[in-house]
Design an enzyme around this catalytic site. Structure first.
Site, PDB file in Angstrom:
ATOM      1  N   SER A 159      -2.066  -3.729   2.983  1.00  0.00           N
ATOM      2  CA  SER A 159      -2.241  -2.322   2.633  1.00  0.00           C
ATOM      3  C   SER A 159      -3.278  -1.705   3.568  1.00  0.00           C
ATOM      4  CB  SER A 159      -2.662  -2.235   1.158  1.00  0.00           C
ATOM      5  OG  SER A 159      -2.660  -0.917   0.703  1.00  0.00           O
ATOM      6  N   LYS A 177       1.101   3.217   0.522  1.00  0.00           N
ATOM      7  CA  LYS A 177       0.173   2.098   0.339  1.00  0.00           C
ATOM      8  C   LYS A 177      -0.400   2.066  -1.088  1.00  0.00           C
ATOM      9  CE  LYS A 177       0.317   0.324   4.548  1.00  0.00           C
ATOM     10  NZ  LYS A 177       0.976  -0.973   4.832  1.00  0.00           N
TER      11      LYS A 177
END
Ligand code: COA
Length: 307
Positions: A159, A177
């Site tokens: 992420s 994300k």
């Protein structure tokens, strides 16, 4: 006189871990043909695992697989697939099982990024990044889960930190994300009772990567439009930092780490500025786009030539 700030040393090797901790294990990594994910794959292979790397460009993948094999002495299978297409990920998993017979570790790393304000993002542009990052992670989790359950293995979902604050020109990536962060927690909760772990690795700025290049606003002469603020640790992150953390997270010493979001950024996010000149770039997006245009075009052309 102010004291000179301490600079944290770069993590150059994973030698603090035993050589063979991943002997007999198999890693499945999307986006493993380059950048951070290639470095993460190398680190895991250096400790005895074989790996499949998945990406869109076969030539680049084949070259990366050869390099990874010669660096680590392990076997690396390159499989061309687009994470946006579930059937192509299922096929990559099928080939992995045919070749290696198991999957222990999965890295969800395939991602797309560029700088654009919401105003300048078409529906297709927003959808494209959500599809690569979020749907791509979902498709990969779905396709690998039966095997990861069998091996009581683990996921690392790559992420970022940008979604922790409102970051101009990053609506698409922030949404994707944040979705990955949420998906990670659910995987950890649903699969924990079956012995599967899932964590997020959230790197800050990592030097020498395409992601860094894409998120650094420069003019046509390559001059920074926003100065880089040094992280409190005194240096930029490296691909090796991500590799070391990956070995830790997949290893048995991290057996209680699940559902976590591990930020790897030398505390950078706490002091980060916007990525584009603010508020100028949002008040005059057209003017700013012109400033960015040539630099962005070069990055896009370079990326397209690698596809
Ligand atoms: N600003 C605004 N929109 C953009 C853009 C930019 N800089 N770059 C692409 N887009 C739009 C395109 O115009 C298109 O929308 P449209 O059909 O409405 O015109 C949409 O995004 C899809 O672009 P396309 O080039 O067709 O998609 P692709 O699948 O070939 O490439 C990307 C995907 C856009 C994410 C591309 O940047 C990529 O391949 N990135 C992979 C590498 C990467 O980003 N690495 C860094 C990871 S952090």
């Amino acid at each position: 006189m102010a004291p000179t700030p301490y600079v944290q040393p770069v993590s150059k090797s994973t030698a603090v871990f035993k050589d063979d901790i991943f002997k007999g294990k198999v890693l499945f990594c999307t986006g493993g043909g380059s950048g951070i994910c290639k470095g993460m794959t190398e680190a895991v292979m250096r400790h005895g695992a074989n790996a499949t790397i998945v990406g869109r460009k076969f030539d680049r993948l084949t070259a990366a697989a050869k390099e990874l094999e010669s660096l680590t002495g392990q076997v690396c299978l390159p499989v061309q697939a687009d994470v946006r297409k579930p059937e192509s990920i299922r096929e990559a998993v099928r080939q992995t099982i045919e070749k290696f017979g198991r999957i222990d570790f999965v890295i969800n790393g395939a991602a797309g990024n560029f700088l654009a304000p919401i105003d300048g993002l078409s529906e297709n542009a927003f959808r494209t990044v959500i599809e690569i990052d979020l749907f791509g992670s979902y498709h990969t989790i779905k396709a690998t889960l039966p095997y990861v359950r069998e091996s009581k293995g683990a996921y690392i979902n790559v992420s970022t930190t940008i979604q922790y604050h409102g970051t101009a020109y990053q609506a698409h990536v922030s949404a994707a994300k944040a979705g990955i962060d949420a998906l990670n927690r659910v995987v950890a909760v649903e699969e924990g009772p079956r012995g599967v772990r899932s964590n997020v690795l959230a790197p800050g700025p990592i030097s020498g990567t395409e992601g860094m290049e894409r998120l650094t606003a420069t003019d046509e002469n390559g001059q920074l439009l926003v100065p880089h603020e040094p992280a409190p640790s005194g240096r930029m992150g490296t691909v090796e930092d991500c590799g070391s953390f990956t070995v830790f997270l997949f290893s048995e010493v991290a057996s209680y780490a699940s559902g976590g979001i591990f930020v790897l950024d030398g505390a950078h996010e706490n002091i980060r500025n916007q990525m584009v000149p603010y508020p100028e770039a949002v008040l005059d997006a057209e003017g700013f786009k012109k400033k960015l245009a040539q630099a962005q075009e070069k990055i896009d052309a370079k990326a397209k030539s690698k596809l």
